[in-house]
Scaffold this active site. Structure first.
Site, mmCIF file in Angstrom:
data_model
loop_
_atom_site.group_PDB
_atom_site.id
_atom_site.type_symbol
_atom_site.label_atom_id
_atom_site.label_comp_id
_atom_site.label_asym_id
_atom_site.label_seq_id
_atom_site.Cartn_x
_atom_site.Cartn_y
_atom_site.Cartn_z
ATOM 1 N N SER A 138 0.834 -1.195 0.000
ATOM 2 C CA SER A 138 0.000 0.000 0.000
ATOM 3 C C SER A 138 0.869 1.246 0.000
ATOM 4 C CB SER A 138 -0.853 -0.021 1.277
ATOM 5 O OG SER A 138 -1.450 1.228 1.502
ATOM 6 N N TYR A 162 -1.766 -0.831 11.003
ATOM 7 C CA TYR A 162 -2.040 -1.378 9.661
ATOM 8 C C TYR A 162 -0.839 -1.135 8.742
ATOM 9 C CZ TYR A 162 -3.690 -1.570 4.867
ATOM 10 O OH TYR A 162 -3.788 -1.837 3.518
ATOM 11 N N LYS A 166 2.053 -3.744 6.772
ATOM 12 C CA LYS A 166 2.474 -3.765 5.362
ATOM 13 C C LYS A 166 3.990 -3.596 5.258
ATOM 14 C CE LYS A 166 -1.558 -4.303 3.479
ATOM 15 N NZ LYS A 166 -1.911 -5.638 2.963
ATOM 16 N N PHE A 191 -2.284 2.766 -4.606
ATOM 17 C CA PHE A 191 -2.665 4.081 -4.094
ATOM 18 C C PHE A 191 -4.135 3.978 -3.629
ATOM 19 C CE2 PHE A 191 0.958 6.914 -4.088
ATOM 20 C CZ PHE A 191 1.907 5.968 -4.431
HETATM 21 P P1 NAD Z 1 -11.259 -6.604 1.511
HETATM 22 O O1 NAD Z 1 -11.458 -6.558 2.969
HETATM 23 O O2 NAD Z 1 -12.423 -6.324 0.618
HETATM 24 O O3 NAD Z 1 -10.634 -8.005 1.078
HETATM 25 C C1 NAD Z 1 -9.796 -8.750 1.944
HETATM 26 C C2 NAD Z 1 -10.310 -10.175 1.942
HETATM 27 O O4 NAD Z 1 -9.472 -10.968 2.780
HETATM 28 C C3 NAD Z 1 -11.735 -10.298 2.476
HETATM 29 O O5 NAD Z 1 -12.500 -11.080 1.582
HETATM 30 C C4 NAD Z 1 -11.566 -11.013 3.836
HETATM 31 O O6 NAD Z 1 -12.680 -11.818 4.133
HETATM 32 C C5 NAD Z 1 -10.294 -11.813 3.582
HETATM 33 N N1 NAD Z 1 -9.518 -12.124 4.791
HETATM 34 C C6 NAD Z 1 -9.103 -11.278 5.758
HETATM 35 N N2 NAD Z 1 -8.390 -11.948 6.683
HETATM 36 C C7 NAD Z 1 -8.340 -13.248 6.288
HETATM 37 C C8 NAD Z 1 -7.743 -14.411 6.806
HETATM 38 N N3 NAD Z 1 -7.071 -14.403 7.961
HETATM 39 N N4 NAD Z 1 -7.863 -15.574 6.127
HETATM 40 C C9 NAD Z 1 -8.568 -15.610 4.961
HETATM 41 N N5 NAD Z 1 -9.160 -14.538 4.425
HETATM 42 C C10 NAD Z 1 -9.046 -13.362 5.067
HETATM 43 O O7 NAD Z 1 -10.052 -5.607 1.168
HETATM 44 P P2 NAD Z 1 -9.516 -5.070 -0.229
HETATM 45 O O8 NAD Z 1 -9.804 -3.635 -0.315
HETATM 46 O O9 NAD Z 1 -9.927 -5.969 -1.314
HETATM 47 O O10 NAD Z 1 -7.946 -5.210 0.044
HETATM 48 C C11 NAD Z 1 -7.210 -6.332 -0.367
HETATM 49 C C12 NAD Z 1 -5.764 -6.158 0.059
HETATM 50 O O11 NAD Z 1 -5.249 -4.948 -0.504
HETATM 51 C C13 NAD Z 1 -5.580 -6.036 1.571
HETATM 52 O O12 NAD Z 1 -4.399 -6.725 1.922
HETATM 53 C C14 NAD Z 1 -5.412 -4.548 1.787
HETATM 54 O O13 NAD Z 1 -4.635 -4.274 2.910
HETATM 55 C C15 NAD Z 1 -4.693 -4.134 0.518
HETATM 56 N N6 NAD Z 1 -4.897 -2.728 0.165
HETATM 57 C C16 NAD Z 1 -6.171 -2.236 0.082
HETATM 58 C C17 NAD Z 1 -6.359 -0.903 -0.228
HETATM 59 C C18 NAD Z 1 -7.741 -0.310 -0.283
HETATM 60 O O14 NAD Z 1 -7.876 0.905 -0.132
HETATM 61 N N7 NAD Z 1 -8.786 -1.094 -0.512
HETATM 62 C C19 NAD Z 1 -5.245 -0.074 -0.462
HETATM 63 C C20 NAD Z 1 -3.974 -0.624 -0.383
HETATM 64 C C21 NAD Z 1 -3.800 -1.963 -0.062
HETATM 65 C C1 WQD Z 2 -9.130 10.105 0.938
HETATM 66 C C2 WQD Z 2 -9.283 11.604 1.165
HETATM 67 C C3 WQD Z 2 -9.551 12.198 3.487
HETATM 68 C C4 WQD Z 2 -13.464 10.290 4.012
HETATM 69 C C5 WQD Z 2 -6.766 5.001 3.069
HETATM 70 C C6 WQD Z 2 -5.742 4.281 3.904
HETATM 71 C C7 WQD Z 2 -4.621 3.791 3.026
HETATM 72 C C8 WQD Z 2 -5.159 2.944 1.875
HETATM 73 C C9 WQD Z 2 -6.255 3.639 1.141
HETATM 74 C C10 WQD Z 2 -5.074 0.627 2.470
HETATM 75 C C11 WQD Z 2 -8.495 12.121 2.370
HETATM 76 C C12 WQD Z 2 -10.792 12.544 2.694
HETATM 77 C C13 WQD Z 2 -12.269 10.752 3.476
HETATM 78 C C14 WQD Z 2 -14.470 11.239 4.380
HETATM 79 C C15 WQD Z 2 -13.021 13.013 3.638
HETATM 80 N N1 WQD Z 2 -5.720 1.716 2.335
HETATM 81 N N2 WQD Z 2 -12.050 12.082 3.293
HETATM 82 N N3 WQD Z 2 -14.188 12.549 4.167
HETATM 83 O O1 WQD Z 2 -6.884 8.018 3.856
HETATM 84 O O2 WQD Z 2 -6.003 8.387 1.521
HETATM 85 O O3 WQD Z 2 -6.148 6.107 2.424
HETATM 86 O O4 WQD Z 2 -7.260 4.093 2.066
HETATM 87 O O5 WQD Z 2 -3.911 0.420 2.331
HETATM 88 O O6 WQD Z 2 -3.775 3.061 3.846
HETATM 89 O O7 WQD Z 2 -5.242 5.199 4.868
HETATM 90 O O8 WQD Z 2 -8.219 7.265 1.820
HETATM 91 O O9 WQD Z 2 -10.554 7.390 1.106
HETATM 92 O O10 WQD Z 2 -10.028 7.466 3.581
HETATM 93 O O11 WQD Z 2 -9.439 9.422 2.154
HETATM 94 O O12 WQD Z 2 -12.837 14.202 3.480
HETATM 95 O O13 WQD Z 2 -15.550 10.868 4.874
HETATM 96 O O14 WQD Z 2 -10.659 11.885 1.462
HETATM 97 O O15 WQD Z 2 -9.277 13.177 4.442
HETATM 98 O O16 WQD Z 2 -8.048 13.416 2.037
HETATM 99 P P1 WQD Z 2 -6.770 7.555 2.479
HETATM 100 P P2 WQD Z 2 -9.643 7.817 2.193
#
Ligand code: NAD
Ligand code: WQD
Length: 362
Positions: A138, A162, A166, A191
């Protein structure tokens, strides 16, 4: 020289494949002709997403409900029913907990699930001889960046448990590669993933009030929430609101395909460790996104500017050039596409997958 014909027919294990990014990636994998097995404990997802993936792909996948912390289960899955060892050509590892605020109040849950779970997976992969891995990292590993756009060689730091999970997993993977260069590993730094499949059949389904901007905006537009709180209007950005790099989830999914292909093409003796940003390179403010969503949906999105949210940074967007160079991949969809697809998903599934699961249809 390529070890495999990477174009189709490979066997891929997807941990967390029922989730938001995982389901879109499973669809891409199936459409590319690969054989997909999902291992997911459904702690933050529903089986309905995978049923819809199958119907969109016109092909089935194998689902196993289980936890990545269950070593015996993982070992059995990875060596296959007849001990054919290895039973997979790659693992795409999405499984993990991802709510930043929750990680602050429950750090041990995050270390157990994300860190112990990943150690367990890597041990089972080692035992089965499956050494090709794509990992969901991430942009959070960049902490509060000194400047933007952010390149992969920028310093890393963790501002919450969190993010620390990572960061530590990234380091574990580097240590593993150093210990055994047969590993082929991609650490993909996403991102801000947003949007949904263009069909409106699969998308992001947060439980409870969304933490992230796009699903919150969608719920305001559909009338589930009264107004958006904009966290901070006094950042040093063009309109004072936070700037991020929103990436369409379908582009993100295709980035995983590009990464797996690059790993399969890497030399299996010397292996590889790729670390790549997946972003658009375009900075978008909160108010830019609100306006784009209003245009895409034809609905108003009322908002109020409130205090900054603790832990937020002013601006975070990628330098996406390395992904183009190493993976031959770049994003195809713009902010209007992201909003149009998020709105289609939201308006066709106002209560996400839950309603469909209860009534037996979309
Ligand atoms: P999500 O929660 O929709 O998907 C994660 C999945 O993993 C879910 O289906 C959950 O049930 C499963 N899971 C969690 N713990 C588990 C375990 N111990 N065993 C088996 N299954 C398990 O999340 P997402 O948004 O699809 O994110 C996927 C990956 O990408 C995550 O590792 C997250 O940290 C990373 N990521 C997400 C974002 C984002 O903003 N969505 C950004 C950067 C990185
Ligand atoms: C985006 C922008 C907020 C909600 C997060 C995690 C990051 C990654 C992606 C997993 C910011 C603003 C948000 C609201 C707002 N996840 N905002 N009102 O914080 O960039 O990233 O998700 O890895 O680790 O931190 O994403 O969508 O929460 O916020 O004004 O109700 O929107 O302040 O500027 P963020 P976000």
């Amino acid at each position: 020289m390529a070890e495999f014909d990477a174009t189709s027919g490979r066997r891929v294990l997807v941990t967390g494949g029922a989730g938001y990014i995982g389901s879109h990636t499973c669809l891409e994998l199936l459409q590319a002709g690969h054989h997909v097995t999902v291992l997911d404990n459904l702690c933050n997802s529903s089986l309905e997403s995978l049923k819809r993936v199958e119907s969109l792909a016109g092909r089935s996948l194998t689902f196993m409900q289980g936890d990545i912390r269950d070593f015996e289960l993982l070992r059995r899955v990875l060596v296959g029913p007849n001990n054919e060892c290895p039973a997979f050509d790659a693992v795409v590892h999405f499984a993990g907990l991802k709510a930043v605020g929750e990680s602050v109040s429950q750090p041990l849950a995050y270390f157990d699930n994300n860190l112990s779970g990943t150690v367990c997976l890597l041990r089972a992969m080692t035992e089965a001889g499956v050494k090709t891995l794509v990992f969901s990292s991430s942009a959070t590993v960049y902490g509060d960046p000194a400047s933007v756009p952010i390149s992969e060689d920028f310093p890393r730091s963790a501002t919450n448990p969190y993010g620390r999970s990572k960061l530590v997993i990234e380091d574990m993977l580097a240590d593993l590669y150093r210990s055994d260069p047969a590993w082929r590993i991609a650490r993909l730094r996403y991102f801000n993933p947003v949007g949904a499949h263009v069909s409106g059949l699969i998308g992001e389904d947060p439980s409870g009030a969304p933490n992230n901007l796009m699903p919150y905006v969608s719920q305001v537009a559909i009338g589930r929430r009264e107004y958006l709180q904009v966290f901070g209007g006094d950042y040093p950005t063009p309109d004072g609101t936070g700037v991020r790099d929103y990436i369409h989830v379908a582009d993100l999914a295709s980035g995983h395909l590009a990464a797996i292909r690059a790993l399969w093409q890497a030399d299996s003796q010397t292996g590889c460790l790729l670390t790549v940003n997946l972003g658009t390179g375009v900075g978008v403010s909160v108010l830019d996104l609100v306006k784009a969503f209003e245009r895409a949906s034809g609905r108003p999105v009322p908002y109020r500017i409130v205090a900054r949210r603790a832990g937020d940074v002013a601006a975070c967007y990628a330098n996406p050039v390395l992904a183009q160079t190493l993976l031959g991949w770049r994003t195809q969809r713009n902010l209007a596409d992201m909003c149009a697809d998020a709105w289609r998903w939201q308006s066709r599934n106002p209560h996400g997958y839950r309603q469909a699961a209860a009534t037996g249809g979309a």
